[in-house]
Design an enzyme around this catalytic site. Structure first.
Site, PDB file in Angstrom:
ATOM      1  N   LYS A  76      -5.541  47.973  35.428  1.00 21.54           N
ATOM      2  CA  LYS A  76      -5.568  48.031  34.110  1.00 21.54           C
ATOM      3  C   LYS A  76      -6.647  49.074  34.031  1.00 21.54           C
ATOM      4  O   LYS A  76      -6.513  49.643  33.023  1.00 21.54           O
ATOM      5  CB  LYS A  76      -6.313  46.731  33.731  1.00 21.54           C
ATOM      6  CG  LYS A  76      -6.113  46.680  32.216  1.00 21.54           C
ATOM      7  CD  LYS A  76      -6.771  45.109  31.773  1.00 21.54           C
ATOM      8  CE  LYS A  76      -5.987  43.952  32.216  1.00 21.54           C
ATOM      9  NZ  LYS A  76      -5.049  43.743  30.943  1.00 21.54           N
ATOM     10  N   ARG A 130     -11.647  41.564  30.889  1.00 23.70           N
ATOM     11  CA  ARG A 130     -10.349  41.114  31.655  1.00 23.70           C
ATOM     12  C   ARG A 130     -10.106  41.559  32.769  1.00 23.70           C
ATOM     13  O   ARG A 130     -10.879  42.603  33.476  1.00 23.70           O
ATOM     14  CB  ARG A 130      -9.143  42.156  30.887  1.00 23.70           C
ATOM     15  CG  ARG A 130      -8.986  41.897  29.393  1.00 23.70           C
ATOM     16  CD  ARG A 130      -8.335  43.065  28.860  1.00 23.70           C
ATOM     17  NE  ARG A 130      -8.329  43.280  27.285  1.00 23.70           N
ATOM     18  CZ  ARG A 130      -7.644  42.620  26.407  1.00 23.70           C
ATOM     19  NH1 ARG A 130      -6.697  42.145  26.551  1.00 23.70           N
ATOM     20  NH2 ARG A 130      -8.002  43.073  25.162  1.00 23.70           N
ATOM     21  N   GLY A 179      -0.207  37.437  34.107  1.00 27.93           N
ATOM     22  CA  GLY A 179      -0.416  36.127  33.965  1.00 27.93           C
ATOM     23  C   GLY A 179      -1.396  35.367  34.862  1.00 27.93           C
ATOM     24  O   GLY A 179      -1.659  34.020  34.749  1.00 27.93           O
ATOM     25  N   MET A 181      -4.336  36.251  36.232  1.00 22.87           N
ATOM     26  CA  MET A 181      -5.727  36.156  36.132  1.00 22.87           C
ATOM     27  C   MET A 181      -6.199  36.108  34.528  1.00 22.87           C
ATOM     28  O   MET A 181      -5.496  36.087  33.945  1.00 22.87           O
ATOM     29  CB  MET A 181      -6.408  37.456  36.634  1.00 22.87           C
ATOM     30  CG  MET A 181      -6.053  37.188  38.507  1.00 22.87           C
ATOM     31  SD  MET A 181      -6.965  38.343  39.390  1.00 22.87           S
ATOM     32  CE  MET A 181      -6.135  39.913  38.937  1.00 22.87           C
ATOM     33  N   ARG A 205       0.668  50.055  31.570  1.00 21.62           N
ATOM     34  CA  ARG A 205       0.906  49.883  32.759  1.00 21.62           C
ATOM     35  C   ARG A 205       2.698  50.181  33.269  1.00 21.62           C
ATOM     36  O   ARG A 205       3.370  49.981  32.207  1.00 21.62           O
ATOM     37  CB  ARG A 205       0.641  48.404  33.556  1.00 21.62           C
ATOM     38  CG  ARG A 205       1.691  47.377  32.598  1.00 21.62           C
ATOM     39  CD  ARG A 205       1.187  46.158  33.234  1.00 21.62           C
ATOM     40  NE  ARG A 205       1.660  44.852  32.597  1.00 21.62           N
ATOM     41  CZ  ARG A 205       1.122  43.684  32.248  1.00 21.62           C
ATOM     42  NH1 ARG A 205       0.144  43.535  32.847  1.00 21.62           N
ATOM     43  NH2 ARG A 205       1.974  42.892  31.814  1.00 21.62           N
ATOM     44  N   HIS A 207      25.292  29.457  61.611  1.00 23.22           N
ATOM     45  CA  HIS A 207      26.488  30.330  61.707  1.00 23.22           C
ATOM     46  C   HIS A 207      26.687  30.540  60.177  1.00 23.22           C
ATOM     47  O   HIS A 207      27.437  31.747  59.852  1.00 23.22           O
ATOM     48  CB  HIS A 207      27.384  29.390  62.402  1.00 23.22           C
ATOM     49  CG  HIS A 207      28.959  29.771  62.063  1.00 23.22           C
ATOM     50  ND1 HIS A 207      29.667  29.549  61.152  1.00 23.22           N
ATOM     51  CD2 HIS A 207      29.615  30.706  62.938  1.00 23.22           C
ATOM     52  CE1 HIS A 207      31.125  29.948  61.335  1.00 23.22           C
ATOM     53  NE2 HIS A 207      30.983  30.821  62.539  1.00 23.22           N
ATOM     54  N   SER A 246      22.356  51.688  70.552  1.00 19.76           N
ATOM     55  CA  SER A 246      22.199  51.171  69.327  1.00 19.76           C
ATOM     56  C   SER A 246      21.359  49.968  69.376  1.00 19.76           C
ATOM     57  O   SER A 246      21.359  49.116  70.277  1.00 19.76           O
ATOM     58  CB  SER A 246      23.511  50.613  68.769  1.00 19.76           C
ATOM     59  OG  SER A 246      23.246  49.888  67.522  1.00 19.76           O
ATOM     60  N   CYS A 253      21.656  48.333  64.754  1.00 20.13           N
ATOM     61  CA  CYS A 253      22.500  47.479  64.166  1.00 20.13           C
ATOM     62  C   CYS A 253      22.124  46.069  63.957  1.00 20.13           C
ATOM     63  O   CYS A 253      23.035  45.253  63.639  1.00 20.13           O
ATOM     64  CB  CYS A 253      23.786  47.638  64.816  1.00 20.13           C
ATOM     65  SG  CYS A 253      23.702  46.735  66.642  1.00 20.13           S
ATOM     66  N   TYR A 301      20.923  56.922  62.892  1.00 18.76           N
ATOM     67  CA  TYR A 301      21.638  56.218  61.833  1.00 18.76           C
ATOM     68  C   TYR A 301      21.157  54.849  61.734  1.00 18.76           C
ATOM     69  O   TYR A 301      20.492  54.252  62.735  1.00 18.76           O
ATOM     70  CB  TYR A 301      23.131  56.236  62.052  1.00 18.76           C
ATOM     71  CG  TYR A 301      23.493  55.454  63.219  1.00 18.76           C
ATOM     72  CD1 TYR A 301      23.773  54.198  63.099  1.00 18.76           C
ATOM     73  CD2 TYR A 301      23.540  56.104  64.521  1.00 18.76           C
ATOM     74  CE1 TYR A 301      24.254  53.531  64.218  1.00 18.76           C
ATOM     75  CE2 TYR A 301      23.726  55.416  65.700  1.00 18.76           C
ATOM     76  CZ  TYR A 301      24.339  54.046  65.629  1.00 18.76           C
ATOM     77  OH  TYR A 301      24.603  53.176  66.622  1.00 18.76           O
TER      78      TYR A 301
END
Ligand code: PEP
Ligand code: MG
Length: 931
Positions: free
Chosen positions: A23, A93, A102, A104, A339, A455, A812, A880, A900
């Site tokens: 802020k 503030r 909301g 503080m 903001r 599973h 991998s 992976c 990758y």
């Protein structure tokens, strides 16, 4: 040098949010851009930290610096703090580096007391306004500064309105408000024991303490935990002290909040609300219904025009949609906050595209401003955000997406009903491999037990079905095909809705939003593709998954878990036969039936992925996973025994009936057919043979039982003890590829070995492949090029990377297993037993199965990369494990030079974006090197 705790809005560096808070940084930026901002100053987050470090004592210099800054504000405003004639009032503030809406607190109109209120009345020319401001101050200061329950003030106000027959607070007169102030004062005395101190600096000190305290308040601490806000992201709150301007000064005053674009859709329209003659908190509190911002154009055209200019200026400066607060005092616009706006994913994507078109952003900036994880919202159906009814139960959000359907209790029922075009939710205690066919035909899966790696969870994620697991409020009676969810009875056919993101469950159908793979989304992803270095592949086990993966932009398959194919209903019995058979002949028979089925799958997958690499991983899980559990077999055996005695009872039935009444025989026209047929069954001894088969299975299941199967007979160890299985799989892969090559299809085959810990294992598998390769080449007359690689999921494999790379063309990282191996944690046990506590007590910051443990697992990966590439400089390296789709892990993979990442098809777009962001950050020099 003396520490500087206080910065005027004109002096703070707006980029330093860590020091000034979001802020304060926004107010400084607007001030320095020359926008109309009431003057003020920021007490820094450093002051807040030092305050707590010193046992809730302000740093010595703090109030001296505050007074100096206040003098500056007084000069600019031409009023003085505490002056009974022309009093300066301020707001206080909170504001941390990361905005926590909301969470503080704010105190307005500070500086009022019995004297200054009369000065305010004179100065403003409005008694009513002065007393209205005073009552607001007492209630806010009382509740926030002094900790009095705000309900006391609220109900006093309501009583006053009722007594005075006032509909709104604006209907109360100056006298009414003066009376209310007196009542409020009594409330303060009654609850706090003393009045509010009249000295404005004393008020200010108390207010700053309250703001600081809110940082460590429960609300705020819970919020930080929930949104994973670490101390590196925000450490303490700042307190912003700002001259008050008044939106409640009469009919030419107003207050409003707005977004520079519509945060719901991203549309480029000014979007917001305002209230005439009111203060900011009235909008939030919903006391009166605010009006849409466009109406301001007619009421105060100049102010509206100015707001539009501010809107444009702020967006160009911040290169981001802004969420603003403003006040109009007697026709003059004042900006109180700006903001970055919080938007949903669709709006974030749309605004990225629009802002590039409008030359506000470059493509790079547009890609960087998106949050990859947020894009998950766009990939799945989700519950309509406007739907707010409470769920009937909650479990673990195990696979995202929302689904509604009629409850079924077995996979077979799911399949039957699904095939008949009905929408079903498969409800099970927990699922097993043989239930998988039910997954394909269900809209979603709900289980009473199990965690994120059960599973059900793993399979559902891999095929993109919503799943809620571990829903402890569910009790299932499978025999009756019914369940209780809490106290609600659920029968087969009852409609349920599940949200696999949040884990919530509702009775009935709930409104939903469809996934939005919009043109804009595709466009942004195409920009990401131009920027990224990492390739993005998918973990896909079936042709269907492969199609999905390709649709989402996967550049190949990095992990095809071939064992998933054995779970299809037409294959599982054959695979079970293979496991259960002791003779070579029956094994061979089973294998020769499995081969064409596997080959067909491989062929389809390779065809879908034409031109792209497909990594087939040979069988990995322990064999017992393909067999029923001991309990299930015993239950079957018991049923067979019951069958025998039932038949015996039935053969005696005619005698029993005759004994009751000889006439009954003809009345019931009992000709004995059933009884005779059942007797025949007995004569064939089908039940005996069935029982024997079951007992044999039981024996085998017991023989396969392991103390710790995940560290036991699995992966390449299985391949070496049962080489015929790997041979069959390799044959299936090479034949599928060979036949496609003959058809002119461009295939790129990679064969990957799981759980390798020594080079000898890899050599052994290489031997199998070479043998099969020759056979296939002879039979088909084509050579199938392939690459051999290994998973790296065992610590020893990391340590022997140099040796393994002599044979492996690619590595991998299987970080699911590698994380278990590095921590020596079993994932299921850790997540169900102690990890939540570890996270709560900050012993571990994150769940390492979700967020890659860079310091441990990551370190092993770095060593592996280095040693592997030393042996084979062109070694292909990827990941992976599930981390392959997680943005922070993707960034790490980029930093350590992997080629990758491979992840679930549904995370491919997220990975594409995250990979681009990593590359961009590297270019900008903002990547944090691994510690
Ligand atoms: C892994 O261990 O990371 C992996 C991908 O293998 P699985 O999850 O199949 O054990
Ligand atoms: Mg593994």
């Amino acid at each position: 040098m003396e520490a500087k705790y206080v910065y005027l809005f004109t002096e703070g560096d707006p980029r330093d949010k860590m020091l000034l808070g979001g802020k304060g940084a926004g107010l400084s930026a607007m001030t320095q851009l020359g926008l109309p901002v009431p003057p003020g100053f920021i007490i820094t987050t450093q002051a807040c930290r030092e305050y707590f470090d010193a046992g809730e004592r302000f740093p010595d210099e703090l109030m001296v610096q505050v007074r100096a800054a206040m003098a500056d504000v007084e000069r600019q405003m031409g009023r003085r703090f505490g002056d009974p004639e022309r009093p300066l009032l301020v707001s206080v503030r909170s504001g941390a580096a990361i905005s926590m809406p909301g969470m503080m607190d704010t105190i307005l109109n500070l500086g009022l007391n019995d004297e200054t209120v009369t000065g305010l009345a004179r100065m403003s020319g409005s008694e009513r306004f002065a007393w209205d401001s005073y009552r607001r101050f007492i209630s806010l200061f009382g509740s926030i500064g002094l900790g009095i329950d705000g309900e006391h003030f609220h109900s006093a106000m309501e009583t006053m309105k009722r007594d005075k027959k006032a509909r709104y607070d604006t209907d109360l007169t100056a006298d009414d408000l003066r009376e209310l102030v007196n009542i409020y004062k009594l409330i303060v005395r009654g609850n706090y024991g003393r009045p509010i101190p009249p000295d404005p600096y004393e008020q200010l000190a108390l207010a700053v303490r309250a703001v600081f305290a809110s940082w460590n308040g429960k609300r705020c601490v819970d919020y930080r935990r929930e949104f994973k806000i670490t101390l590196e992201m925000a450490n303490g709150t700042a307190a912003n002290v700002q001259a008050m301007v008044f939106g409640n000064l009469g009919p030419r005053s107003a207050t409003g909040v707005a977004f520079t674009r519509d945060p719901g859709t991203g549309e480029n329209v000014f979007f917001g609300d305002f209230l005439m003659n009111a203060q900011g908190e009235d909008i939030v509190a919903g006391i009166r219904t605010p009006r849409p911002i466009i109406e301001l154009k007619h009421i105060m055209p100049d102010v509206y025009e100015e707001l539009l200019r501010v809107r444009e200026r702020l967006e160009r400066h911040f290169k981001e949609v802004q969420d603003i607060e403003f006040t109009v005092e007697e026709g003059r616009l004042w900006m109180l906050q700006t903001r970055n706006a919080k938007m949903n994913a669709a709006a974030a994507v749309r605004t990225s595209v629009d802002m590039v078109r409008d030359n506000v952003l470059t493509k790079e900036e547009a890609v960087l401003r998106l949050q990859p994880d947020q894009l998950v919202q766009l990939m799945y159906r989700r519950i309509d955000p406007n739907f707010s009814e409470p769920p009937v139960a909650s479990g673990i959000g195990a696979s995202p997406g929302a689904a509604s359907g009629r409850v079924v209790f077995t996979a077979d029922d799911a399949e039957r009903e699904g095939k008949a075009g009905k929408k079903v939710i498969l409800l099970r205690e927990q699922t097993k491999p043989e239930d998988v066919h039910g997954f394909f035909h269900a809209q979603g899966i709900l289980t009473a037990v199990g965690g994120k790696t059960s599973h059900a969870a793993v399979v559902a994620r891999s095929i993109g079905k919503p799943c809620v697991s571990g829903c402890g409020d569910i009790r299932i009676n499978n025999l009756e095909k019914s369940a209780y969810i809490g106290e609600h009875k659920v029968d087969e056919g009852t409609v349920l809705t599940i949200d696999g993101g949040s884990g919530r469950v509702w009775l009935g159908e709930v409104p939903m939003r469809e996934p939005e793979m919009s043109e804009e989304f595709s466009l942004v992803l195409s920009w990401a593709d131009e920027l990224r270095g990492l390739s993005v592949l998918a973990n896909a086990d079936t042709p269907h998954d492969a199609h999905t993966a390709r649709r989402f932009g996967a550049e190949g398959i990095g992990l095809c878990r071939t064992e998933r194919m054995f779970n299809a209903p037409d294959r599982l019995p054959i695979f079970q036969e293979l496991i259960l058979s002791d003779s070579r002949e029956t094994r061979e028979a089973a294998l020769s039936r499995l081969l064409p089925l596997q080959k067909q799958d491989f062929k389809e997958i390779l065809r879908v992925m034409e031109g792209l690499p497909v990594t087939f991983r040979l069988l990995d899980p322990p064999l017992h996973e393909f067999l029923p559990s001991e309990e299930e077999i015993q239950w079957d055996i018991k049923n067979i025994e019951r069958f025998r005695s039932a038949i015996e009872e039935l053969s005696n039935l005619p005698n029993i009936i005759r004994a009751i009444d000889p006439h009954l025989e003809s009345v019931l026209s009992l000709d004995g057919t059933i009884v005779k047929n059942l007797a025949k069954l007995r004569a064939f001894e089908m039940d005996r043979r069935a029982a024997e088969r079951k007992l044999e299975t039981l024996r085998k299941v017991r023989a396969l039982r392991e103390v710790n199967p995940m560290l036991g007979h699995r992966g390449v160890r299985l391949g070496i003890t049962y080489p015929d299985i790997y041979e069959m799989q390799v044959q299936g892969i090479l034949e599928a590829a060979g036949e496609l090559i003959k058809d002119g299809v461009d295939v790129r085959v990679e064969i990957m070995v799981p759980q390798v810990c020594t080079a000898q294992e890899l050599r052994w598998v290489q031997g199998i492949i070479t043998k099969v390769e020759k056979r296939v080449e002879e039979r088909l007359g084509v050579k199938v090029p392939y690459k051999l690689g290994t998973m790296i999921e065992v610590v020893r494999a990391c340590m022997r990377a140099g040796r393994l790379a002599e044979m492996a063309h690619f590595f991998s990282f299987g970080t699911n297993d590698l994380t278990q191996a590095t921590f020596s944690f079993s994932r299921e046990d850790a997540e169900n037993k102690f990890l939540p506590l570890y996270n709560e007590r900050r012993i571990l910051q994150d769940n390492p199965f979700e967020i890659l443990d860079v310091k441990g697992v990551g370190r092993l990966m770095m060593i592996t990369v280095e040693w592997g590439r030393k042996t084979r400089p062109d070694l292909k390296l990827g990941i992976c494990g599930e981390h392959g789709g997680e943005p922070q892990a993707i960034e790490f993979c980029h930093i350590i030079g992997l080629d990758y990442v491979s992840c679930s098809p549904y995370r491919v777009p997220i990975a594409r974006l995250a990979a681009a962001q990593a590359a961009l950050k590297e270019k900008l020099g903002t990547l944090k090197p691994p510690k």
